[in-house]
Scaffold this motif. Structure first.
Motif, mmCIF file in Angstrom:
data_model
loop_
_atom_site.group_PDB
_atom_site.id
_atom_site.type_symbol
_atom_site.label_atom_id
_atom_site.label_comp_id
_atom_site.label_asym_id
_atom_site.label_seq_id
_atom_site.Cartn_x
_atom_site.Cartn_y
_atom_site.Cartn_z
ATOM 1 N N ALA A 190 -6.950 8.504 -11.162
ATOM 2 C CA ALA A 190 -7.202 8.817 -9.750
ATOM 3 C C ALA A 190 -6.646 10.172 -9.362
ATOM 4 N N ASP A 191 -5.762 10.727 -10.182
ATOM 5 C CA ASP A 191 -5.266 12.071 -9.928
ATOM 6 C C ASP A 191 -6.319 13.128 -10.243
ATOM 7 N N LEU A 192 -7.370 12.727 -10.961
ATOM 8 C CA LEU A 192 -8.446 13.651 -11.257
ATOM 9 C C LEU A 192 -9.362 13.779 -10.053
ATOM 10 N N ASP A 193 -10.299 14.737 -10.105
ATOM 11 C CA ASP A 193 -11.238 14.867 -8.999
ATOM 12 C C ASP A 193 -12.284 13.764 -9.068
ATOM 13 N N ASP A 194 -13.132 13.692 -8.023
ATOM 14 C CA ASP A 194 -14.096 12.594 -7.923
ATOM 15 C C ASP A 194 -15.054 12.556 -9.105
ATOM 16 N N VAL A 195 -15.543 13.724 -9.515
ATOM 17 C CA VAL A 195 -16.530 13.784 -10.608
ATOM 18 C C VAL A 195 -15.904 13.293 -11.912
ATOM 19 N N SER A 196 -14.693 13.757 -12.207
ATOM 20 C CA SER A 196 -14.017 13.352 -13.443
ATOM 21 C C SER A 196 -13.715 11.854 -13.438
ATOM 22 N N SER A 197 -13.347 11.317 -12.272
ATOM 23 C CA SER A 197 -13.044 9.889 -12.175
ATOM 24 C C SER A 197 -14.293 9.047 -12.425
ATOM 25 N N ARG A 198 -15.430 9.490 -11.882
ATOM 26 C CA ARG A 198 -16.680 8.751 -12.114
ATOM 27 C C ARG A 198 -17.054 8.767 -13.588
ATOM 28 N N SER A 199 -16.764 9.858 -14.280
ATOM 29 C CA SER A 199 -17.140 9.980 -15.683
ATOM 30 C C SER A 199 -16.405 8.991 -16.573
ATOM 31 N N ILE A 200 -15.252 8.475 -16.114
ATOM 32 C CA ILE A 200 -14.511 7.482 -16.905
ATOM 33 C C ILE A 200 -14.675 6.074 -16.325
ATOM 34 N N GLY A 201 -15.635 5.929 -15.411
ATOM 35 C CA GLY A 201 -15.988 4.609 -14.911
ATOM 36 C C GLY A 201 -15.161 4.090 -13.753
ATOM 37 N N LEU A 202 -14.466 4.964 -13.021
ATOM 38 C CA LEU A 202 -13.656 4.545 -11.882
ATOM 39 C C LEU A 202 -14.395 4.823 -10.586
ATOM 40 N N ASN A 203 -14.646 3.769 -9.807
ATOM 41 C CA ASN A 203 -15.284 3.916 -8.498
ATOM 42 C C ASN A 203 -14.219 4.357 -7.506
ATOM 43 N N LEU A 204 -14.032 5.671 -7.390
ATOM 44 C CA LEU A 204 -12.906 6.215 -6.640
ATOM 45 C C LEU A 204 -12.909 5.844 -5.162
ATOM 46 N N PRO A 205 -14.048 5.882 -4.439
ATOM 47 C CA PRO A 205 -14.005 5.496 -3.017
ATOM 48 C C PRO A 205 -13.496 4.072 -2.801
ATOM 49 N N VAL A 206 -13.995 3.123 -3.604
ATOM 50 C CA VAL A 206 -13.550 1.736 -3.474
ATOM 51 C C VAL A 206 -12.074 1.610 -3.852
ATOM 52 N N TYR A 207 -11.692 2.311 -4.912
ATOM 53 C CA TYR A 207 -10.306 2.267 -5.363
ATOM 54 C C TYR A 207 -9.367 2.829 -4.305
ATOM 55 N N ARG A 208 -9.766 3.922 -3.659
ATOM 56 C CA ARG A 208 -8.942 4.514 -2.609
ATOM 57 C C ARG A 208 -8.727 3.534 -1.460
ATOM 58 N N VAL A 209 -9.802 2.877 -1.035
ATOM 59 C CA VAL A 209 -9.693 1.913 0.059
ATOM 60 C C VAL A 209 -8.708 0.808 -0.310
ATOM 61 N N ALA A 210 -8.809 0.325 -1.565
ATOM 62 C CA ALA A 210 -7.903 -0.737 -2.016
ATOM 63 C C ALA A 210 -6.447 -0.257 -2.007
ATOM 64 N N VAL A 211 -6.214 0.963 -2.468
ATOM 65 C CA VAL A 211 -4.849 1.497 -2.499
ATOM 66 C C VAL A 211 -4.309 1.682 -1.085
ATOM 67 N N PHE A 212 -5.140 2.232 -0.188
ATOM 68 C CA PHE A 212 -4.706 2.418 1.196
ATOM 69 C C PHE A 212 -4.355 1.078 1.839
ATOM 70 N N ALA A 213 -5.180 0.056 1.581
ATOM 71 C CA ALA A 213 -4.931 -1.262 2.170
ATOM 72 C C ALA A 213 -3.636 -1.863 1.647
ATOM 73 N N VAL A 214 -3.429 -1.789 0.335
ATOM 74 C CA VAL A 214 -2.222 -2.359 -0.258
ATOM 75 C C VAL A 214 -0.981 -1.589 0.206
ATOM 76 N N ALA A 215 -1.084 -0.249 0.271
ATOM 77 C CA ALA A 215 0.046 0.563 0.744
ATOM 78 C C ALA A 215 0.395 0.208 2.185
ATOM 79 N N ALA A 216 -0.634 0.006 3.008
ATOM 80 C CA ALA A 216 -0.400 -0.378 4.404
ATOM 81 C C ALA A 216 0.266 -1.750 4.488
ATOM 82 N N LEU A 217 -0.165 -2.688 3.643
ATOM 83 C CA LEU A 217 0.423 -4.027 3.650
ATOM 84 C C LEU A 217 1.885 -4.003 3.212
#
Length: 347
Positions: free
Chosen positions: A232-259
């Protein structure tokens, strides 16, 4: 060449491990000091003796019922807030991101005060179980961070934009909190006023149990999400290339951090800047090592709140000064220092 690299990596790993152990030792010593210091001094060896079942009756009362709960509460809450800050800084790739700066702390505080206002009767008695308080804090925290990112729009990756909207949302939440405190009725209004500044003096074992059980599944989920933090420290394009859905992952991290922050704030109040400073100091100590960074951040966060509570307890006795005042006095200049340094780097 490979052997040399492996040896260097192993030496670096041993160095990081030693740093983590040193931080852990300091954390244990500070925790024992937090239990020992007070109006009645109890030596550290006696504190350990009481913890393991010994000691006189008066010593057991002071250690187990008066001091240990506030130290435990400070340690658990500080660690949770620091973990939240670590996640936010890594996912946004911004060392200025933290629960306080992004409005999460004030949003959680507003949720709790609104809960106390809505469910307090004319006698200032709570009409529902206080166990619902963490849920109110979580709703407030999630609402605040969601609003910040909605206002930031497509430029949510911009550090300055996030900070500006976070400060604005926090200011609005703080103003609404003040209004609800004034118009009441508020359950235990005097305690709530101290709680807003961040205080652990009124916490008992019952509240600690609720906080620990509420945090346990959230910390487990956060740990699973943290396994993907290096990509996730990589940019959006690089993250997609390794199979990480960065927008969904970001939302999950923000939610967990808020909790994480919401549950902690629900019990210790609006403690600021721990989520900013602890991850930053951990990064200076152990670099970008993921597991060591998380553990060190959490221990440093725990030490900050335990230390702040110990400082106000010793310096201002017998007056109970909120521990959050110390974290704010230390954290605000540190935040300005980071902000000016980032501005010079960008400029």
């Amino acid at each position: 060449m490979s052997l040399v690299m492996d040896r260097t990596s192993a030496q670096r790993g041993l160095g990081i491990g030693a740093i983590v152990l040193i931080v852990f030792a300091l954390f244990v010593l500070l925790g024992l000091a937090g239990i020992g210091f007070g109006s009645t001094w109890i030596s550290l060896d006696k504190v350990v003796h009481v913890i393991f079942g010994g000691g006189e009756r008066s010593e057991r009362l002071v250690v187990l019922q008066l001091r240990m709960p506030r130290v435990m509460a400070a340690a658990i809450a500080g660690a949770a807030i620091a973990f939240s800050g670590y996640l936010l800084q890594r996912i946004t790739r911004n060392e200025l991101a933290s629960p306080g700066v992004l409005g999460v702390v004030d949003g959680a505080a507003l949720g709790v005060v609104l809960f106390l206002a809505l469910y307090s009767n004319e006698s200032n008695a709570l009409t529902v179980p206080v166990a619902w308080q963490p849920l109110a804090a979580a709703i407030g925290a999630l609402a605040a961070i969601t609003l910040v990112f909605i206002l930031s729009g497509r430029q949510a990756s911009s550090a300055i934009r996030l900070i500006l909207f976070g400060i604005a949302v926090a200011a609005v939440a703080k103003a609404l909190t003040t209004i609800f405190m004034l118009i009441g009725p508020i359950y235990q209004a005097a305690q709530a006023a101290r709680w807003l500044a961040g205080s652990v003096n009124a916490i008992g074992w019952g509240e600690i149990q609720i906080m620990a059980w509420a945090l346990l599944p959230v910390v487990a989920i956060a740990g699973l999400l943290a396994r993907e933090l290096p990509p996730a420290d990589l940019d959006d394009v690089s993250s997609r290339s390794i199979g990480l859905n960065l927008p969904v992952y970001r939302v999950a991290v923000f939610a967990v951090a808020a909790l994480l922050t919401a549950i902690a704030v629900a019990f210790v109040g609006g403690v600021g800047f721990i989520g900013l400073i602890a991850p930053h100091l951990a990064r200076l100590l152990v670099g970008r090592a993921r597991f060591a960074g998380i553990v060190t951040s959490m221990m440093l966060g725990a030490m900050m709140l335990v230390g702040a509570d110990l400082l106000v307890r010793v310096a201002f006795a017998p007056t109970e000064v909120p521990a959050g005042t110390v974290t704010a006095i230390v954290g605000a200049p540190y935040f300005l220092f980071l902000l000016m340094r980032k501005d010079k780097t960008n400029g």
